[in-house]
Enzyme design. Structure first.
Site, mmCIF file in Angstrom:
data_model
loop_
_atom_site.group_PDB
_atom_site.id
_atom_site.type_symbol
_atom_site.label_atom_id
_atom_site.label_comp_id
_atom_site.label_asym_id
_atom_site.label_seq_id
_atom_site.Cartn_x
_atom_site.Cartn_y
_atom_site.Cartn_z
ATOM 1 N N PHE A 24 -14.489 -0.968 16.061
ATOM 2 C CA PHE A 24 -14.872 -0.724 17.461
ATOM 3 C C PHE A 24 -16.370 -0.427 17.577
ATOM 4 O O PHE A 24 -17.028 -0.881 18.504
ATOM 5 C CB PHE A 24 -14.066 0.451 18.055
ATOM 6 C CG PHE A 24 -12.617 0.122 18.368
ATOM 7 C CD1 PHE A 24 -12.080 -1.125 18.086
ATOM 8 C CD2 PHE A 24 -11.794 1.079 18.959
ATOM 9 C CE1 PHE A 24 -10.736 -1.429 18.377
ATOM 10 C CE2 PHE A 24 -10.465 0.792 19.263
ATOM 11 C CZ PHE A 24 -9.930 -0.459 18.965
ATOM 12 N N TYR A 36 0.836 -1.207 0.000
ATOM 13 C CA TYR A 36 0.000 0.000 0.000
ATOM 14 C C TYR A 36 0.869 1.255 0.000
ATOM 15 O O TYR A 36 0.703 2.148 -0.836
ATOM 16 C CB TYR A 36 -0.915 -0.020 1.236
ATOM 17 C CG TYR A 36 -1.915 1.114 1.284
ATOM 18 C CD1 TYR A 36 -3.016 1.126 0.436
ATOM 19 C CD2 TYR A 36 -1.760 2.166 2.184
ATOM 20 C CE1 TYR A 36 -3.932 2.173 0.487
ATOM 21 C CE2 TYR A 36 -2.674 3.199 2.236
ATOM 22 C CZ TYR A 36 -3.763 3.201 1.386
ATOM 23 O OH TYR A 36 -4.660 4.226 1.443
HETATM 24 N N1 UDP Z 1 -6.535 -1.279 15.435
HETATM 25 C C1 UDP Z 1 -6.942 -1.888 16.621
HETATM 26 N N2 UDP Z 1 -8.003 -2.734 16.578
HETATM 27 C C2 UDP Z 1 -8.701 -3.003 15.431
HETATM 28 C C3 UDP Z 1 -8.282 -2.356 14.215
HETATM 29 C C4 UDP Z 1 -7.183 -1.519 14.279
HETATM 30 O O1 UDP Z 1 -6.354 -1.667 17.699
HETATM 31 O O2 UDP Z 1 -9.670 -3.783 15.486
HETATM 32 C C5 UDP Z 1 -5.382 -0.346 15.504
HETATM 33 C C6 UDP Z 1 -4.291 -0.616 14.472
HETATM 34 O O3 UDP Z 1 -3.356 -1.537 14.959
HETATM 35 C C7 UDP Z 1 -3.717 0.780 14.290
HETATM 36 C C8 UDP Z 1 -4.913 1.708 14.498
HETATM 37 O O4 UDP Z 1 -5.881 0.952 15.206
HETATM 38 O O5 UDP Z 1 -2.748 1.046 15.282
HETATM 39 C C9 UDP Z 1 -5.515 2.211 13.200
HETATM 40 O O6 UDP Z 1 -5.731 1.102 12.386
HETATM 41 P P1 UDP Z 1 -6.505 1.178 11.001
HETATM 42 O O7 UDP Z 1 -6.460 -0.195 10.405
HETATM 43 O O8 UDP Z 1 -7.831 1.812 11.191
HETATM 44 O O9 UDP Z 1 -5.677 2.208 10.115
HETATM 45 P P2 UDP Z 1 -4.111 2.494 9.889
HETATM 46 O O10 UDP Z 1 -3.284 1.564 10.736
HETATM 47 O O11 UDP Z 1 -3.905 2.260 8.432
HETATM 48 O O12 UDP Z 1 -3.957 3.894 10.322
#
Ligand code: UDP
Length: 286
Positions: A162, A116
């Site tokens: 969430f 990505y």
């Molecule tokens: N995350 C989490 N639980 C979940 C999904 C994501 O704790 O069920 C965490 C993930 O590890 C990251 C943050 O939330 O640190 C944001 O994740 P997301 O996949 O939304 O987007 P990105 O990592 O691309 O910013």
């Protein structure tokens, strides 16, 4: 004209537009070229949720790179203005905080997020080379975490995960200890930023950050969602995925100055609207 291959999108998201005389839906995958008459192109193609872009990483690179080449070729042929939805991921796990547009990033070339991150970085390169070499009229925005109504319940990103877990009173899954931060932008604010950038001054091609500068830990987000939904969910901790950025917050001074843009919806208000949407989604609450 709305092009989608429906890998992560859903027809129900545009079903209210299908009958309109000025709306056209085309099932198409940007890995293949397409010939259309257009005067503006918003290139948003590419799954953005880690679980979806990691499902077929080679395809993710193809979508960003070949998709950009095909859309830039189209823009060049028909002399259209073209906006690229780039991403805060091009900053990787940032060593500079908050992130400004002149920061070059800290990206792993061979990790599970690289398909990505590097795909989107290469797309930025293509945009600027088509601009320098072929005078294509480009705009590049770097989108930070965005959320809102019409996300898929199984999107996999943190806000929708969430909310869906809270509404179902299921365990809320925090990856790592929840101290990593993100800055969440409500979708309507983001769209306003995209439109302002497309119609902005001719000498301002970007890249420009678009996001909300309110920064929250993932644990704070979980607690906020439990509180608003009045959920019985427990918080549980799972392992942190590889290369998960520790912190992320956009510096939006440039967007403020050049576009007169800044987000209007704070996290609490945006979450309430998104939660209301998911409450009415039978896939979540029945
Ligand atoms: N995350 C989490 N639980 C979940 C999904 C994501 O704790 O069920 C965490 C993930 O590890 C990251 C943050 O939330 O640190 C944001 O994740 P997301 O996949 O939304 O987007 P990105 O990592 O691309 O910013």
């Amino acid at each position: 004209m709305c092009l989608d291959n429906f890998f992560t999108g859903g027809k129900r998201n545009v079903s209210h537009l299908l009958g309109k005389p000025n709306f056209e839906l085309i099932r198409h995958d940007l890995v293949q070229p397409i010939f259309l008459e257009v005067d503006e192109i918003y290139n948003l193609a590419c799954p953005a949720s880690p679980i979806h872009y990691q499902y077929n990483p080679v395809k993710t690179v193809k979508t960003s790179v070949m998709g950009a080449i095909h859309m830039l070729g189209l823009a060049k042929r028909v002399n259209a203005r073209i906006l690229q939805a780039s991403t805060s991921e091009i900053y990787g796990d940032p060593a500079v905080h908050p992130q400004k547009e002149d920061y070059w990033g800290n990206v792993n070339t061979i990790g599970i997020r690289s398909c990505y991150d590097e795909g989107k970085r290469c797309a930025e390169t293509l945009f600027f080379d088509y601009h320098r070499q072929n005078k294509v009229n480009i705009r590049v925005v770097r989108i930070f975490n965005t959320y809102g109504p019409r996300m898929q319940p199984d999107d996999g990103r943190v806000v929708s995960n969430f909310i869906v877990q809270a509404l179902k009173n299921q365990d809320i899954t925090i990856f790592g200890n929840g101290s990593q931060t993100r800055s969440f932008c409500y979708v309507d604010d983001l769209i306003e930023g995209l439109i302002r950038m497309m119609n902005g001054p001719d000498d301002f091609i970007g890249p420009v950050n678009l996001g909300n500068s309110g920064e929250f830990t993932i644990l704070e987000l979980a607690k906020k969602i439990i509180e608003i939904t009045d959920s019985k969910s427990r918080i549980i901790f799972k392992s942190l995925p590889q290369d998960d950025p520790r912190q992320r917050q956009p510096d939006i001074a440039l967007a403020r100055e050049k576009l007169g843009w800044e987000p209007e919806t704070d996290l609490e208000e945006g979450l309430k609207k998104t939660i209301q949407y998911f409450r009415e989604d039978k896939r979540v609450t029945s």
